[in-house]
Motif scaffolding. Structure first.
Motif, PDB file in Angstrom:
ATOM      1  N   LYS A  40      57.116   2.384   5.776  1.00  0.00           N
ATOM      2  CA  LYS A  40      56.476   3.013   4.627  1.00  0.00           C
ATOM      3  C   LYS A  40      55.170   2.291   4.321  1.00  0.00           C
ATOM      4  O   LYS A  40      55.084   1.071   4.457  1.00  0.00           O
ATOM      5  CB  LYS A  40      57.432   2.885   3.439  1.00  0.00           C
ATOM      6  N   PHE A  41      54.145   3.046   3.914  1.00  0.00           N
ATOM      7  CA  PHE A  41      52.936   2.413   3.388  1.00  0.00           C
ATOM      8  C   PHE A  41      52.388   3.230   2.233  1.00  0.00           C
ATOM      9  O   PHE A  41      52.604   4.432   2.144  1.00  0.00           O
ATOM     10  CB  PHE A  41      51.887   2.127   4.473  1.00  0.00           C
ATOM     11  N   TYR A  42      51.735   2.504   1.320  1.00  0.00           N
ATOM     12  CA  TYR A  42      51.254   3.083   0.069  1.00  0.00           C
ATOM     13  C   TYR A  42      49.793   2.722  -0.161  1.00  0.00           C
ATOM     14  O   TYR A  42      49.339   1.662   0.263  1.00  0.00           O
ATOM     15  CB  TYR A  42      52.034   2.517  -1.122  1.00  0.00           C
ATOM     16  N   ILE A  43      49.119   3.588  -0.904  1.00  0.00           N
ATOM     17  CA  ILE A  43      47.773   3.299  -1.405  1.00  0.00           C
ATOM     18  C   ILE A  43      47.822   3.511  -2.908  1.00  0.00           C
ATOM     19  O   ILE A  43      48.197   4.590  -3.377  1.00  0.00           O
ATOM     20  CB  ILE A  43      46.725   4.226  -0.769  1.00  0.00           C
ATOM     21  N   LEU A  44      47.481   2.463  -3.676  1.00  0.00           N
ATOM     22  CA  LEU A  44      47.438   2.541  -5.134  1.00  0.00           C
ATOM     23  C   LEU A  44      45.981   2.624  -5.559  1.00  0.00           C
ATOM     24  O   LEU A  44      45.172   1.776  -5.164  1.00  0.00           O
ATOM     25  CB  LEU A  44      48.097   1.318  -5.765  1.00  0.00           C
ATOM     26  N   PHE A  45      45.662   3.623  -6.351  1.00  0.00           N
ATOM     27  CA  PHE A  45      44.275   3.924  -6.697  1.00  0.00           C
ATOM     28  C   PHE A  45      43.868   3.367  -8.059  1.00  0.00           C
ATOM     29  O   PHE A  45      44.699   3.153  -8.932  1.00  0.00           O
ATOM     30  CB  PHE A  45      44.056   5.443  -6.690  1.00  0.00           C
ATOM     31  N   ASN A  46      42.554   3.171  -8.182  1.00  0.00           N
ATOM     32  CA  ASN A  46      41.929   2.804  -9.450  1.00  0.00           C
ATOM     33  C   ASN A  46      42.473   1.484  -9.987  1.00  0.00           C
ATOM     34  O   ASN A  46      42.735   1.349 -11.172  1.00  0.00           O
ATOM     35  CB  ASN A  46      42.116   3.940 -10.462  1.00  0.00           C
ATOM     36  N   ARG A  60      35.955   7.908   4.213  1.00  0.00           N
ATOM     37  CA  ARG A  60      36.522   6.847   3.389  1.00  0.00           C
ATOM     38  C   ARG A  60      37.534   6.091   4.253  1.00  0.00           C
ATOM     39  O   ARG A  60      38.334   6.700   4.952  1.00  0.00           O
ATOM     40  CB  ARG A  60      37.222   7.469   2.182  1.00  0.00           C
ATOM     41  N   ILE A  61      37.489   4.766   4.192  1.00  0.00           N
ATOM     42  CA  ILE A  61      38.368   3.921   5.010  1.00  0.00           C
ATOM     43  C   ILE A  61      39.478   3.336   4.145  1.00  0.00           C
ATOM     44  O   ILE A  61      39.213   2.765   3.087  1.00  0.00           O
ATOM     45  CB  ILE A  61      37.577   2.750   5.647  1.00  0.00           C
ATOM     46  N   TYR A  62      40.711   3.468   4.619  1.00  0.00           N
ATOM     47  CA  TYR A  62      41.862   2.824   3.992  1.00  0.00           C
ATOM     48  C   TYR A  62      42.420   1.835   5.012  1.00  0.00           C
ATOM     49  O   TYR A  62      43.044   2.234   5.990  1.00  0.00           O
ATOM     50  CB  TYR A  62      42.940   3.841   3.608  1.00  0.00           C
ATOM     51  N   ASP A  63      42.175   0.548   4.788  1.00  0.00           N
ATOM     52  CA  ASP A  63      42.612  -0.508   5.697  1.00  0.00           C
ATOM     53  C   ASP A  63      43.927  -1.078   5.158  1.00  0.00           C
ATOM     54  O   ASP A  63      43.934  -1.922   4.260  1.00  0.00           O
ATOM     55  CB  ASP A  63      41.526  -1.581   5.783  1.00  0.00           C
ATOM     56  N   ILE A  64      45.029  -0.601   5.690  1.00  0.00           N
ATOM     57  CA  ILE A  64      46.355  -0.950   5.179  1.00  0.00           C
ATOM     58  C   ILE A  64      46.723  -2.373   5.614  1.00  0.00           C
ATOM     59  O   ILE A  64      46.692  -2.681   6.805  1.00  0.00           O
ATOM     60  CB  ILE A  64      47.420   0.045   5.698  1.00  0.00           C
ATOM     61  N   PRO A  65      47.086  -3.244   4.667  1.00  0.00           N
ATOM     62  CA  PRO A  65      47.470  -4.618   5.028  1.00  0.00           C
ATOM     63  C   PRO A  65      48.896  -4.668   5.588  1.00  0.00           C
ATOM     64  O   PRO A  65      49.653  -3.694   5.466  1.00  0.00           O
ATOM     65  CB  PRO A  65      47.371  -5.363   3.695  1.00  0.00           C
ATOM     66  N   TYR A 141      49.339   7.011  -6.744  1.00  0.00           N
ATOM     67  CA  TYR A 141      49.467   6.469  -5.391  1.00  0.00           C
ATOM     68  C   TYR A 141      49.667   7.591  -4.377  1.00  0.00           C
ATOM     69  O   TYR A 141      50.003   8.719  -4.724  1.00  0.00           O
ATOM     70  CB  TYR A 141      50.648   5.491  -5.312  1.00  0.00           C
ATOM     71  N   GLN A 142      49.453   7.240  -3.105  1.00  0.00           N
ATOM     72  CA  GLN A 142      49.826   8.085  -1.975  1.00  0.00           C
ATOM     73  C   GLN A 142      50.848   7.306  -1.169  1.00  0.00           C
ATOM     74  O   GLN A 142      50.760   6.075  -1.074  1.00  0.00           O
ATOM     75  CB  GLN A 142      48.629   8.383  -1.072  1.00  0.00           C
ATOM     76  N   SER A 143      51.802   8.017  -0.582  1.00  0.00           N
ATOM     77  CA  SER A 143      52.799   7.340   0.249  1.00  0.00           C
ATOM     78  C   SER A 143      52.932   8.040   1.595  1.00  0.00           C
ATOM     79  O   SER A 143      52.818   9.266   1.682  1.00  0.00           O
ATOM     80  CB  SER A 143      54.154   7.304  -0.454  1.00  0.00           C
ATOM     81  N   TYR A 144      53.142   7.228   2.608  1.00  0.00           N
ATOM     82  CA  TYR A 144      53.281   7.697   3.987  1.00  0.00           C
ATOM     83  C   TYR A 144      54.353   6.871   4.683  1.00  0.00           C
ATOM     84  O   TYR A 144      54.788   5.841   4.185  1.00  0.00           O
ATOM     85  CB  TYR A 144      51.978   7.490   4.769  1.00  0.00           C
ATOM     86  N   TYR A 145      54.695   7.312   5.871  1.00  0.00           N
ATOM     87  CA  TYR A 145      55.560   6.543   6.758  1.00  0.00           C
ATOM     88  C   TYR A 145      54.980   6.697   8.153  1.00  0.00           C
ATOM     89  O   TYR A 145      54.550   7.789   8.531  1.00  0.00           O
ATOM     90  CB  TYR A 145      56.999   7.079   6.727  1.00  0.00           C
ATOM     91  N   VAL A 146      54.978   5.619   8.930  1.00  0.00           N
ATOM     92  CA  VAL A 146      54.534   5.691  10.317  1.00  0.00           C
ATOM     93  C   VAL A 146      55.644   5.147  11.205  1.00  0.00           C
ATOM     94  O   VAL A 146      56.266   4.136  10.890  1.00  0.00           O
ATOM     95  CB  VAL A 146      53.208   4.921  10.554  1.00  0.00           C
TER      96      VAL A 146
END
Length: 175
Positions: A40-46, A60-65, A141-146
């Motif tokens: 799972k990975f998430y992006i939290l905004f603002n 737009r680049i989202y560099d997931i840690p 937030y946005q959530s994904y799974y890879v």
């Protein structure tokens, strides 16, 4: 002199001008994931303590840690984006990008075919808002799974955002 026709003319011109303005389109997006990341990975905004918004050309680049949670100062990139304008990559240690082409946005049945599918896939992409007792605000937030379909079905590296927020200090979004 009757002012009604002039008022109607000015109102009509204002409406035409307002309707003629083009609404802001969402930017294309590039998601960069650590090499071999599964889960799972998430992006939290603002988020004030988050990373500033980065761009590469028009995207737009989202560099997931490695934690799987990216905090960004940017706002949610709202609107419909064509599939070809959203890219996902693993980033190797040498910086080389390997595209992840598989996408799955519906429910996943637990079948032998799905468990044996070798295609690396991005699942989801939903937007949500979390209100957690550990923070005094709501967060978009946005959530994904890879991973492989088998990874999802087995729950490999699945974690809830509330679990993350309970363990990590968080600064509420800017108003």
């Amino acid at each position: 002199m009757n002012k009604l026709p002039i008022c109607l003319l000015l109102t009509s011109m204002s409406l035409v001008a307002a309707c003629g303005q083009k609404a802001a389109s969402p930017e294309p997006e590039i998601y960069l994931l650590p090499d071999n990341f599964v889960g799972k990975f998430y992006i939290l905004f603002n988020t004030p303590a988050g990373e500033p918004v980065r761009h590469e050309k028009e995207s737009r680049i989202y560099d997931i840690p490695p934690s799987g949670v990216l905090l960004t100062q940017g706002e949610l990139n709202e609107g419909w984006i064509a599939a070809e304008d959203v890219k996902y990559y693993y980033v190797r240690e040498d910086g080389q990008r390997v595209e992840i082409k598989g996408r799955w946005t519906t429910s996943l049945d637990d079948t032998a075919e799905n468990r044996n599918d070798p295609e690396l896939t991005i699942f989801g992409g939903g937007v949500g808002v979390i209100s957690d007792p550990s923070i005094p605000c709501s967060v978009t937030y946005q959530s994904y799974y890879v991973g492989l379909k088998a990874d999802v079905l087995e729950g490999k590296n699945q974690f809830g955002l509330d679990e993350y927020l309970d363990k990590h200090p968080f600064q509420c979004p800017m108003k």
